[in-house]
Design a protein around this motif. Sequence first.
Motif, PDB file in Angstrom:
ATOM      1  N   ASN A 132       0.825  -1.210   0.000  1.00 36.89           N
ATOM      2  CA  ASN A 132       0.000   0.000   0.000  1.00 36.89           C
ATOM      3  C   ASN A 132       0.858   1.260   0.000  1.00 36.89           C
ATOM      4  O   ASN A 132       0.539   2.247  -0.676  1.00 36.89           O
ATOM      5  CB  ASN A 132      -0.932  -0.002   1.210  1.00 36.89           C
ATOM      6  N   MET A 133       1.953   1.258   0.782  1.00 34.85           N
ATOM      7  CA  MET A 133       2.852   2.419   0.790  1.00 34.85           C
ATOM      8  C   MET A 133       3.457   2.657  -0.584  1.00 34.85           C
ATOM      9  O   MET A 133       3.515   3.803  -1.063  1.00 34.85           O
ATOM     10  CB  MET A 133       3.973   2.215   1.815  1.00 34.85           C
ATOM     11  N   ALA A 134       3.929   1.600  -1.219  1.00 37.61           N
ATOM     12  CA  ALA A 134       4.549   1.756  -2.534  1.00 37.61           C
ATOM     13  C   ALA A 134       3.545   2.307  -3.543  1.00 37.61           C
ATOM     14  O   ALA A 134       3.872   3.200  -4.346  1.00 37.61           O
ATOM     15  CB  ALA A 134       5.109   0.412  -3.008  1.00 37.61           C
ATOM     16  N   ALA A 135       2.313   1.781  -3.512  1.00 37.22           N
ATOM     17  CA  ALA A 135       1.287   2.276  -4.426  1.00 37.22           C
ATOM     18  C   ALA A 135       0.958   3.740  -4.144  1.00 37.22           C
ATOM     19  O   ALA A 135       0.742   4.535  -5.063  1.00 37.22           O
ATOM     20  CB  ALA A 135       0.033   1.415  -4.313  1.00 37.22           C
ATOM     21  N   ALA A 136       0.922   4.111  -2.862  1.00 39.94           N
ATOM     22  CA  ALA A 136       0.626   5.500  -2.497  1.00 39.94           C
ATOM     23  C   ALA A 136       1.730   6.440  -2.964  1.00 39.94           C
ATOM     24  O   ALA A 136       1.459   7.559  -3.432  1.00 39.94           O
ATOM     25  CB  ALA A 136       0.435   5.615  -0.994  1.00 39.94           C
ATOM     26  N   ILE A 137       2.974   6.016  -2.833  1.00 41.92           N
ATOM     27  CA  ILE A 137       4.090   6.862  -3.275  1.00 41.92           C
ATOM     28  C   ILE A 137       4.058   7.031  -4.793  1.00 41.92           C
ATOM     29  O   ILE A 137       4.290   8.128  -5.308  1.00 41.92           O
ATOM     30  CB  ILE A 137       5.421   6.264  -2.794  1.00 41.92           C
ATOM     31  N   ARG A 138       3.753   5.961  -5.510  1.00 41.97           N
ATOM     32  CA  ARG A 138       3.633   6.093  -6.972  1.00 41.97           C
ATOM     33  C   ARG A 138       2.518   7.075  -7.334  1.00 41.97           C
ATOM     34  O   ARG A 138       2.664   7.882  -8.255  1.00 41.97           O
ATOM     35  CB  ARG A 138       3.374   4.724  -7.599  1.00 41.97           C
ATOM     36  N   LYS A 139       1.400   7.011  -6.599  1.00 38.52           N
ATOM     37  CA  LYS A 139       0.315   7.957  -6.844  1.00 38.52           C
ATOM     38  C   LYS A 139       0.762   9.379  -6.533  1.00 38.52           C
ATOM     39  O   LYS A 139       0.408  10.327  -7.254  1.00 38.52           O
ATOM     40  CB  LYS A 139      -0.896   7.592  -5.983  1.00 38.52           C
ATOM     41  N   ALA A 140       1.550   9.545  -5.466  1.00 34.88           N
ATOM     42  CA  ALA A 140       2.034  10.873  -5.087  1.00 34.88           C
ATOM     43  C   ALA A 140       2.967  11.459  -6.137  1.00 34.88           C
ATOM     44  O   ALA A 140       3.166  12.678  -6.179  1.00 34.88           O
ATOM     45  CB  ALA A 140       2.741  10.812  -3.734  1.00 34.88           C
ATOM     46  N   LEU A 141       3.540  10.620  -6.974  1.00 28.27           N
ATOM     47  CA  LEU A 141       4.424  11.083  -8.049  1.00 28.27           C
ATOM     48  C   LEU A 141       3.662  11.370  -9.342  1.00 28.27           C
ATOM     49  O   LEU A 141       4.256  11.811 -10.322  1.00 28.27           O
ATOM     50  CB  LEU A 141       5.505  10.032  -8.320  1.00 28.27           C
ATOM     51  N   SER A 142       2.363  11.128  -9.340  1.00 29.05           N
ATOM     52  CA  SER A 142       1.562  11.346 -10.541  1.00 29.05           C
ATOM     53  C   SER A 142       1.221  12.825 -10.686  1.00 29.05           C
ATOM     54  O   SER A 142       1.381  13.603  -9.743  1.00 29.05           O
ATOM     55  CB  SER A 142       0.275  10.522 -10.465  1.00 29.05           C
ATOM     56  N   PRO A 143       0.713  13.221 -11.834  1.00 29.11           N
ATOM     57  CA  PRO A 143       0.320  14.628 -12.016  1.00 29.11           C
ATOM     58  C   PRO A 143      -1.069  14.944 -11.480  1.00 29.11           C
ATOM     59  O   PRO A 143      -1.530  16.079 -11.610  1.00 29.11           O
ATOM     60  CB  PRO A 143       0.352  14.792 -13.542  1.00 29.11           C
ATOM     61  N   GLU A 144      -1.739  13.981 -10.861  1.00 30.32           N
ATOM     62  CA  GLU A 144      -3.137  14.167 -10.454  1.00 30.32           C
ATOM     63  C   GLU A 144      -3.213  14.792  -9.068  1.00 30.32           C
ATOM     64  O   GLU A 144      -3.090  14.114  -8.049  1.00 30.32           O
ATOM     65  CB  GLU A 144      -3.861  12.823 -10.467  1.00 30.32           C
ATOM     66  N   ALA A 145      -3.449  16.084  -9.005  1.00 27.54           N
ATOM     67  CA  ALA A 145      -3.549  16.790  -7.723  1.00 27.54           C
ATOM     68  C   ALA A 145      -4.840  16.416  -7.016  1.00 27.54           C
ATOM     69  O   ALA A 145      -5.749  15.816  -7.586  1.00 27.54           O
ATOM     70  CB  ALA A 145      -3.487  18.298  -7.960  1.00 27.54           C
ATOM     71  N   GLY A 146      -4.908  16.771  -5.747  1.00 29.35           N
ATOM     72  CA  GLY A 146      -6.085  16.481  -4.951  1.00 29.35           C
ATOM     73  C   GLY A 146      -5.807  15.406  -3.922  1.00 29.35           C
ATOM     74  O   GLY A 146      -4.696  14.871  -3.843  1.00 29.35           O
ATOM     75  N   VAL A 147      -6.828  15.107  -3.110  1.00 36.54           N
ATOM     76  CA  VAL A 147      -6.667  14.160  -2.009  1.00 36.54           C
ATOM     77  C   VAL A 147      -7.279  12.819  -2.414  1.00 36.54           C
ATOM     78  O   VAL A 147      -8.429  12.760  -2.852  1.00 36.54           O
ATOM     79  CB  VAL A 147      -7.326  14.690  -0.722  1.00 36.54           C
ATOM     80  N   HIS A 148      -6.486  11.758  -2.247  1.00 38.78           N
ATOM     81  CA  HIS A 148      -6.873  10.428  -2.699  1.00 38.78           C
ATOM     82  C   HIS A 148      -6.656   9.418  -1.582  1.00 38.78           C
ATOM     83  O   HIS A 148      -5.860   9.632  -0.667  1.00 38.78           O
ATOM     84  CB  HIS A 148      -6.033   9.997  -3.907  1.00 38.78           C
ATOM     85  N   LEU A 149      -7.332   8.285  -1.691  1.00 36.20           N
ATOM     86  CA  LEU A 149      -7.046   7.126  -0.862  1.00 36.20           C
ATOM     87  C   LEU A 149      -6.598   6.004  -1.785  1.00 36.20           C
ATOM     88  O   LEU A 149      -7.314   5.648  -2.737  1.00 36.20           O
ATOM     89  CB  LEU A 149      -8.270   6.701  -0.060  1.00 36.20           C
TER      90      LEU A 149
END
Length: 313
Positions: A132-149
Amino acid sequence: MAGAGLPPLVAVIATGGTIASRRDVDGSSTPDLDGGALLARLRDLPPVRLRPVDLFARDSSTLGLAEMQAISDAVGAQLADPEVAGVVILHGTDSMEETSLLVSLQHRARCPVVFTGAQFTDDHPQADGPANMAAAIRKALSPEAGVHLVFGGRDMPVWGIHKHSADDPDAFRPCGANAEGPWDVHLPASVAGLRVALVAVAPGGDALHIEASLAAGAHGIVLVALGSGNATPAVVAAVRRCVEVGVPVVTSSRVPQGRLAAGYGGGGGGHDLVQAGALHAARLRPGQARILLAALIAEDRVGSLGPQLFGHP
């Protein structure tokens, strides 16, 4: 922005939860791993610099509005750093839906802000925290701003989510197709110090717990109602009393899925609750309805924004 030649920087805010927990000799689990120890579990990440931020190590069932506000403030501090390309919050699952909505309401995130956690402890044979951490970090590196789970293979906006399982690694769901929220809402005032009560409605129930909440000084009340947002005549009468003394009431439901319609009359239905002055949370379940109500109370905007944001017809 990252300096020339440097990988992007992701801040990882550790707050405790199951993801940071290990079992003690007595069989209980407690969060005792800091952000650095958790990040050391990660493998095969894209090029990235990670900044661990240790806020506290708490079971998320113990987090009140003051602690949720502290997490939101910590997110804001990282967003204020132009070098940060994304923010990840490691959080317990018991109140992740609440804290994530508060962050979404309080910040205009210029980059991805991603909540994640775990269903199984760090020392469990099926530990899901590292993935889950690895997936979250990859999402944090994406261009998609905003708050996600990002959790259990899912990537969801946080408006309308709820924890649907206590033991499935795929733990969260949106409430339904109509759960999307208004992304341009900004309610930055602190909710620390507010008392917003959740009151469960039982079939045939009386108003005892509503009256107790008023006596305890509640600033607002969320009803965990039945069906699509129904209660009893005694509850409707108590809601009317709350509104008369300036305590806003929101009706949600114990039913986990679907849009809630305030359609029933008969003295205690959802239509009657609206007529008594309650706001009807068509899109949010009780935990997130409580956070939105607290944010509106803090801004003194329950009357002006409440019907729109709760999705009242």
